[in-house]
Design a protein around this motif. Structure first.
Motif, PDB file in Angstrom:
ATOM      1  N   ASP A   1      34.719  40.750  60.224  1.00  0.00           N
ATOM      2  CA  ASP A   1      36.399  40.952  60.016  1.00  0.00           C
ATOM      3  C   ASP A   1      36.658  42.601  59.934  1.00  0.00           C
ATOM      4  OD1 ASP A   1      36.548  38.372  59.899  1.00  0.00           O
ATOM      5  OD2 ASP A   1      36.699  38.362  57.620  1.00  0.00           O
ATOM      6  N   MET A   2      35.694  43.469  59.535  1.00  0.00           N
ATOM      7  CA  MET A   2      36.184  44.713  59.592  1.00  0.00           C
ATOM      8  C   MET A   2      35.821  45.385  60.825  1.00  0.00           C
ATOM      9  SD  MET A   2      34.296  47.807  57.406  1.00  0.00           S
ATOM     10  CE  MET A   2      34.888  49.622  57.756  1.00  0.00           C
ATOM     11  N   ASN A   3      34.989  44.969  61.664  1.00  0.00           N
ATOM     12  CA  ASN A   3      34.781  45.525  63.051  1.00  0.00           C
ATOM     13  C   ASN A   3      36.084  44.933  63.975  1.00  0.00           C
ATOM     14  OD1 ASN A   3      33.402  46.383  65.526  1.00  0.00           O
ATOM     15  ND2 ASN A   3      33.196  44.227  65.845  1.00  0.00           N
ATOM     16  N   ASP A   4      36.620  43.777  63.533  1.00  0.00           N
ATOM     17  CA  ASP A   4      37.529  43.063  64.423  1.00  0.00           C
ATOM     18  C   ASP A   4      39.068  43.889  64.001  1.00  0.00           C
ATOM     19  OD1 ASP A   4      35.914  41.292  65.523  1.00  0.00           O
ATOM     20  OD2 ASP A   4      36.424  39.741  64.165  1.00  0.00           O
ATOM     21  N   ALA A   5      39.045  44.480  62.987  1.00  0.00           N
ATOM     22  CA  ALA A   5      40.300  44.952  62.501  1.00  0.00           C
ATOM     23  C   ALA A   5      40.145  46.550  62.881  1.00  0.00           C
ATOM     24  CB  ALA A   5      40.506  45.238  60.737  1.00  0.00           C
ATOM     25  N   THR A   6      38.980  47.160  62.944  1.00  0.00           N
ATOM     26  CA  THR A   6      39.022  48.629  63.426  1.00  0.00           C
ATOM     27  C   THR A   6      38.486  48.945  64.737  1.00  0.00           C
ATOM     28  OG1 THR A   6      36.952  48.619  62.335  1.00  0.00           O
ATOM     29  CG2 THR A   6      38.558  49.053  60.993  1.00  0.00           C
ATOM     30  N   ASN A   7      38.169  48.016  65.578  1.00  0.00           N
ATOM     31  CA  ASN A   7      37.630  48.043  66.838  1.00  0.00           C
ATOM     32  C   ASN A   7      38.505  49.189  67.571  1.00  0.00           C
ATOM     33  OD1 ASN A   7      36.491  47.772  69.529  1.00  0.00           O
ATOM     34  ND2 ASN A   7      35.522  45.982  68.673  1.00  0.00           N
ATOM     35  N   ASN A   8      39.707  48.631  68.039  1.00  0.00           N
ATOM     36  CA  ASN A   8      40.769  49.540  68.857  1.00  0.00           C
ATOM     37  C   ASN A   8      40.832  50.874  68.339  1.00  0.00           C
ATOM     38  OD1 ASN A   8      40.367  47.463  70.741  1.00  0.00           O
ATOM     39  ND2 ASN A   8      42.224  46.461  69.838  1.00  0.00           N
ATOM     40  N   ILE A   9      41.112  50.870  66.852  1.00  0.00           N
ATOM     41  CA  ILE A   9      41.687  51.917  66.045  1.00  0.00           C
ATOM     42  C   ILE A   9      40.436  53.108  66.299  1.00  0.00           C
ATOM     43  CG2 ILE A   9      42.016  52.752  63.840  1.00  0.00           C
ATOM     44  CD1 ILE A   9      43.354  49.932  62.944  1.00  0.00           C
ATOM     45  N   MET A  10      39.196  52.565  66.128  1.00  0.00           N
ATOM     46  CA  MET A  10      38.170  53.541  66.196  1.00  0.00           C
ATOM     47  C   MET A  10      37.829  54.202  67.666  1.00  0.00           C
ATOM     48  SD  MET A  10      37.276  54.249  63.163  1.00  0.00           S
ATOM     49  CE  MET A  10      35.856  55.266  63.741  1.00  0.00           C
ATOM     50  N   PHE A  11      38.368  53.558  68.421  1.00  0.00           N
ATOM     51  CA  PHE A  11      38.473  54.170  69.807  1.00  0.00           C
ATOM     52  C   PHE A  11      39.406  55.224  70.357  1.00  0.00           C
ATOM     53  CE2 PHE A  11      39.927  53.945  74.255  1.00  0.00           C
ATOM     54  CZ  PHE A  11      39.055  54.583  74.819  1.00  0.00           C
ATOM     55  N   VAL A  12      40.609  54.820  69.459  1.00  0.00           N
ATOM     56  CA  VAL A  12      41.696  55.594  69.478  1.00  0.00           C
ATOM     57  C   VAL A  12      41.258  57.083  68.771  1.00  0.00           C
ATOM     58  CG1 VAL A  12      44.290  56.282  69.050  1.00  0.00           C
ATOM     59  CG2 VAL A  12      43.393  53.875  69.993  1.00  0.00           C
ATOM     60  N   ASN A  13      40.605  56.641  67.715  1.00  0.00           N
ATOM     61  CA  ASN A  13      40.408  57.866  66.623  1.00  0.00           C
ATOM     62  C   ASN A  13      39.317  59.032  67.304  1.00  0.00           C
ATOM     63  OD1 ASN A  13      39.943  59.414  64.536  1.00  0.00           O
ATOM     64  ND2 ASN A  13      39.873  57.576  63.121  1.00  0.00           N
ATOM     65  N   LEU A  14      38.254  58.364  67.906  1.00  0.00           N
ATOM     66  CA  LEU A  14      37.245  58.904  68.521  1.00  0.00           C
ATOM     67  C   LEU A  14      37.826  59.754  69.743  1.00  0.00           C
ATOM     68  CD1 LEU A  14      34.165  56.624  68.091  1.00  0.00           C
ATOM     69  CD2 LEU A  14      34.737  58.612  66.767  1.00  0.00           C
TER      70      LEU A  14
END
Length: 248
Positions: free
Chosen positions: A114-127
């Motif tokens: 669930d954490m991966n689903d919630a942060t997947n796109n966010i982490m791409f934008v973050n990096l």
């Protein structure tokens, strides 16, 4: 130690936002020079918006990896327990501890998913933002002639690098902690249990061979991701520096 490192971006954000204002006050009221008033306070909200997401992500990864570590210790301590021994005719085992372990293991795997689903796109934008920020601030270090601006931009570069490293480090810890359950299952005295106990241990070993990842789109985030970010940043920085020097 990690808590100390996480304080650094907050300090840098305040320095970067309030330093131009302090510089303006010194130039106008102490040195008597005519300088424009700089009030970049809106950047503080933007800085805290990014820092809040990063801190929340790091804390969740740290807590989840700790839960997997505790599961590993629990599995090492779980042993087959005989409830009744009727000699050669029948031996009754109490398999409730290992069943409860499987339930908790499933809960934490689901939380990681669930954490991966919630942060997947966010982490791409973050990096991606970290890569662009490092490139532009690195160029600003070379382009500016003011030593104070050079120092501030350099501190921002080091801070963003540090924050990206901490994120990748805790993602790596989550991956490693989920894999260590396999080693704990190997150390468990499964051979002393009945067939049900042995089958449960076998299923735990099979499942723990697939580690829990936090991904950036389809790529798992590990310490190798940090090296990729730094490599991409250097490529962008070299390109912008070449263009800048050609335009001078």
């Amino acid at each position: 130690m990690a808590a100390l490192f996480m304080r650094v971006p907050q300090v840098v954000a305040h320095i970067y936002v309030f330093l131009p204002f302090a510089q303006t006050l010194v130039l106008n009221y102490i040195l008597g020079e005519d300088d424009e008033l700089r009030l970049p306070f809106r950047l503080l909200g933007v800085s805290y918006a990014f820092l809040g997401v990063d801190y929340l992500f790091i804390i969740l990864c740290a807590h989840l990896s700790t839960e997997f570590k505790m599961l590993t210790k629990d599995l090492i301590l779980i042993k087959p327990t005989k409830m009744a021994d009727y000699g050669a005719t029948c031996i009754v085992y109490d398999n409730r501890p290992i069943r409860n372990f499987v339930k908790m293991h499933q809960v934490y795997i689901r939380l990681a998913s669930d954490m991966n689903d919630a942060t997947n796109n966010i982490m791409f934008v973050n990096l991606l933002c970290a890569t662009i920020t490092l490139s532009f601030f690195g160029l600003a270090v070379l382009a500016t002639s003011n030593m104070m601006d050079k120092l501030v931009n350099l501190v921002v570069v080091v801070t963003v690098m540090l924050l990206t490293l901490i994120q990748c480090y805790y993602c790596e810890k989550l991956k490693t902690a989920s894999e260590e359950i396999f080693c704990a299952a190997c150390e468990n005295p499964w051979y002393e249990g009945n067939l049900e106990y042995q089958n449960i241990i076998h299923l735990i070993m099979v499942r723990s061979q697939k580690p829990c990842y936090i991904k950036s789109l389809h790529s798992p985030i590990t310490l190798r991701t940090f090296t990729k970010v730094m490599s991409t940043t250097w490529s962008y920085f070299s390109l912008m520096n070449t263009v800048y020097q050609n335009n001078e």
